[in-house]
Design a protein around this motif. Structure first.
Motif, PDB file in Angstrom:
ATOM      1  N   ARG A   1       6.757   8.694  -7.045  1.00  0.00           N
ATOM      2  CA  ARG A   1       8.075   8.964  -6.470  1.00  0.00           C
ATOM      3  C   ARG A   1       9.147   8.226  -7.262  1.00  0.00           C
ATOM      4  O   ARG A   1       8.886   7.276  -7.989  1.00  0.00           O
ATOM      5  CB  ARG A   1       8.126   8.537  -5.001  1.00  0.00           C
ATOM      6  N   SER A   2      10.394   8.675  -7.101  1.00  0.00           N
ATOM      7  CA  SER A   2      11.506   8.074  -7.851  1.00  0.00           C
ATOM      8  C   SER A   2      11.827   6.676  -7.313  1.00  0.00           C
ATOM      9  O   SER A   2      11.518   6.341  -6.163  1.00  0.00           O
ATOM     10  CB  SER A   2      12.745   8.976  -7.759  1.00  0.00           C
ATOM     11  N   TYR A   3      12.450   5.858  -8.159  1.00  0.00           N
ATOM     12  CA  TYR A   3      12.848   4.495  -7.823  1.00  0.00           C
ATOM     13  C   TYR A   3      14.367   4.398  -7.862  1.00  0.00           C
ATOM     14  O   TYR A   3      15.040   5.203  -8.490  1.00  0.00           O
ATOM     15  CB  TYR A   3      12.223   3.517  -8.820  1.00  0.00           C
TER      16      TYR A   3
ATOM     17  N   ALA B   1      11.091  -1.884  -4.230  1.00  0.00           N
ATOM     18  CA  ALA B   1      10.319  -1.747  -5.467  1.00  0.00           C
ATOM     19  C   ALA B   1      11.198  -1.037  -6.493  1.00  0.00           C
ATOM     20  O   ALA B   1      11.703   0.058  -6.232  1.00  0.00           O
ATOM     21  CB  ALA B   1       9.049  -0.945  -5.219  1.00  0.00           C
ATOM     22  N   ASP B   2      11.388  -1.686  -7.650  1.00  0.00           N
ATOM     23  CA  ASP B   2      12.246  -1.099  -8.686  1.00  0.00           C
ATOM     24  C   ASP B   2      12.076  -1.902  -9.982  1.00  0.00           C
ATOM     25  O   ASP B   2      11.805  -3.103  -9.943  1.00  0.00           O
ATOM     26  CB  ASP B   2      13.716  -1.117  -8.230  1.00  0.00           C
TER      27      ASP B   2
ATOM     28  N   GLU C   1       0.827  -1.208   0.000  1.00  0.00           N
ATOM     29  CA  GLU C   1       0.000   0.000   0.000  1.00  0.00           C
ATOM     30  C   GLU C   1       0.861   1.257   0.000  1.00  0.00           C
ATOM     31  O   GLU C   1       0.519   2.254  -0.638  1.00  0.00           O
ATOM     32  CB  GLU C   1      -0.924   0.007   1.228  1.00  0.00           C
ATOM     33  N   PHE C   2       1.983   1.221   0.721  1.00  0.00           N
ATOM     34  CA  PHE C   2       2.900   2.363   0.736  1.00  0.00           C
ATOM     35  C   PHE C   2       3.438   2.621  -0.674  1.00  0.00           C
ATOM     36  O   PHE C   2       3.472   3.770  -1.133  1.00  0.00           O
ATOM     37  CB  PHE C   2       4.048   2.100   1.708  1.00  0.00           C
TER      38      PHE C   2
END
Length: 537
Positions: free
Chosen positions: A424-426, A451-452, A416-417
């Motif tokens: 936002r950037s990865y 996450a990426d 969820e975050f």
């Protein structure tokens, strides 16, 4: 029907919202979010996400009204109410949906505000009305209606023209084929019939399912009949007050024959609370606040301070007592102005060994470049479904289904975050240490996730190895044969230290990521802190 009641989202094009609110008020949306606590996104479309506890704000019209009161000294000393004589009979007062409330709103043509009006009433019926199970609102063009009205029932073999069709069909066909019919037929049934609201010329509504084509509202509608049917009288009353507030914000005359606003506790649209409560406010907040300032803060939040009483606006159905008053004063003043105070104890203590251990884990994760997050122990059914443990513990009568169950894993909160931070950037690297509901008792877990677009199982495994090397000299083993329902087969497993299973690691299944609108791969590890402590001690 499901039982999910989500955070409430209102959205529309930026140009449309500016036209509704006015540019000066529109420009205050961001600043006002710090007062109320909603989330917002600007672009070609404005998107605002509210907590369910302020249903009076679930539209751009009423949000603008609140902003004007807070920043521009808009004051409602009285409201535009009058008494009328609505001729309506209720034949369902002993049925499963026995309550009906009505009022008339008269004003200028609704024009471009029509969509905002409809969306607001859909939102309050879904949230306050619990997806129409407790109460629901119907809107009608009053100029198409001929009194008297009758709230009764009709046979399914009868005919009816839904608001979005152009000819009558049998009701038994409508409930099987119409979208709203399929959704709400169980709520509309009373025995072998369905509820019906009728005027002299026929059925105008099958509450809480469908309104008729004949009384459908449009941009030219000036005068509205609003009906609220309910299984719970108090919920129906709340929806009526919220609906009246919307029309009042537009300057409509409200004609009500129920006496709901004619006598205490809502004399002239305000519920009174004694001034003696004001003296308690500084003590509760912990700071000295001048009485004049308290009155100013209350006025900014829409309250009336007059004749020795505090007037709670009729539409603030969330205000239950003194504590809510203090909360609104604190919001208006700013939580950042509550000064810190040292807590003085008459005893000496020492840190809990497990807490010291958790602090060490946190320092290691921060050293690896992860950002710590904190989510709630109470979560929603989706997160529990995808969680690792099978045990569930639901909260009775939750205020919101976003907070309706105790979580049984931490990693779904991380999904969820990531969902809230899509722009936002990865790469995004986060961790959390917190409580979950275990198979028998509460447990403390630590989870970390990445996450990426270039992410994969080897990434998270490398972080796990670095983490454990910083913590212990003991070897670990990942048992890939122990399948985890949320992990891609062959890309994860359970984490063993000295044959003690301390957690799991792996790459999340794509179908689960879709439930959170995530396109980039996500890898996670979740560890039972107490078992880890025992395994390395």
């Amino acid at each position: 029907m499901g039982d999910e009641y989500k955070m409430v989202v209102i959205k529309a094009s930026s140009e449309y919202v500016k036209n509704i609110m006015g540019k000066e008020t529109y420009d205050k949306i961001e600043e006002f979010s710090k007062v109320i606590g909603y989330e917002y996104e600007f672009g070609e479309e404005v998107r605002i996400e509210f907590n369910p506890d302020r249903p009076d704000l679930f539209s751009f019209v009423t949000l603008a009204d609140a902003i004007k009161k807070f920043y521009y000294n808009k004051r409602d000393e009285t409201y535009n109410f009058s008494s009328g004589n609505m001729d309506i009979s209720n034949e369902n007062n002993k049925s499963g949906r026995p309550f009906i409330y009505t009022f008339i709103a008269k004003g200028e043509r609704i024009g471009e505000l029509l969509n905002d009006l409809i969306d607001f009433h859909e939102s309050i019926s879904d949230n306050v009305g619990r997806r129409r199970t407790k109460a629901a609102v119907g809107l009608h063009d009053y100029d198409t209606i001929t009194q008297p009205l009758k709230y009764g029932s009709t046979d399914l073999k009868g005919e009816f023209c839904p608001y979005d069709e152009d000819k009558e069909r049998k009701l038994e066909e409508i409930v099987l084929t119409h979208e709203k019919g399929k959704l709400f037929i169980d709520l509309a049934k009373t025995g072998n019939k369905v509820y019906a609201l009728e005027d002299v010329n026929g059925i105008i509504s099958i509450p809480p399912m469908l309104n008729s084509r004949r009384t459908r509202v449009n941009t030219s509608t000036k005068n509205f009949l609003v009906d609220i049917t309910a299984t719970n009288g108090e919920t129906g009353r709340k929806l009526k007050l919220l609906s009246m507030y919307y029309f009042n914000s537009l300057g409509y005359e409200l004609i009500d024959d129920s006496g709901i606003l004619d006598a205490p506790p809502l004399k002239q649209g305000f519920e009174s609370m004694g001034m003696e409560n004001v003296n308690k406010v500084p003590k509760v907040i912990g700071n000295e606040i001048a009485q004049k300032d308290i009155y100013d803060y209350l006025r900014k939040m829409g309250y009336r301070v007059k004749d020795g009483t505090i007037g709670i606006p009729f539409y603030r159905i969330d205000v239950m007592g003194f504590v809510d008053l203090v909360e609104d004063i604190s919001k208006a003043r700013g939580y950042d102005k509550i000064s810190e105070k040292e807590i003085k104890l008459k005893a000496f203590g020492s840190a809990n060994p497990h807490k010291k251990f958790s602090n060490i884990l946190s320092e290691i994760m921060i050293g690896m470049g992860f950002q710590e997050i904190m989510s709630f122990f109470i979560t929603n059914s989706k997160n529990v479904e995808f969680g690792r443990q099978s045990r569930e513990l639901k909260i009775m009568n939750p205020k919101s289904q976003d907070f309706s169950q105790l979580r049984n894993s931490i990693f779904p909160e991380m999904l969820e975050f990531f969902q809230r931070n899509l722009r936002r950037s990865y790469p995004q690297r986060i961790f959390e240490i917190g409580r979950i509901l275990g198979e028998e008792n509460e447990e403390e877990h630590m989870a970390f996730a990445v996450a990426d677009s270039k992410n994969g199982y080897s990434y998270i495994k490398g972080y796990l190895e670095t983490f454990l090397k910083a913590l212990t000299q003991k070897n670990y083993f990942i048992d890939g044969s122990n399948l985890i329902k949320v992990i891609i087969n062959g890309r994860g497993g359970t984490i063993l230290i000295d044959d003690i299973c301390v957690g799991f690691i792996g790459e999340i299944l794509p179908e689960i990521l879709l439930n959170y609108e995530l396109a980039n791969p996500v890898t996670v590890a979740e560890i039972d802190v107490d078992k880890l402590f025992s395994a390395i001690s």
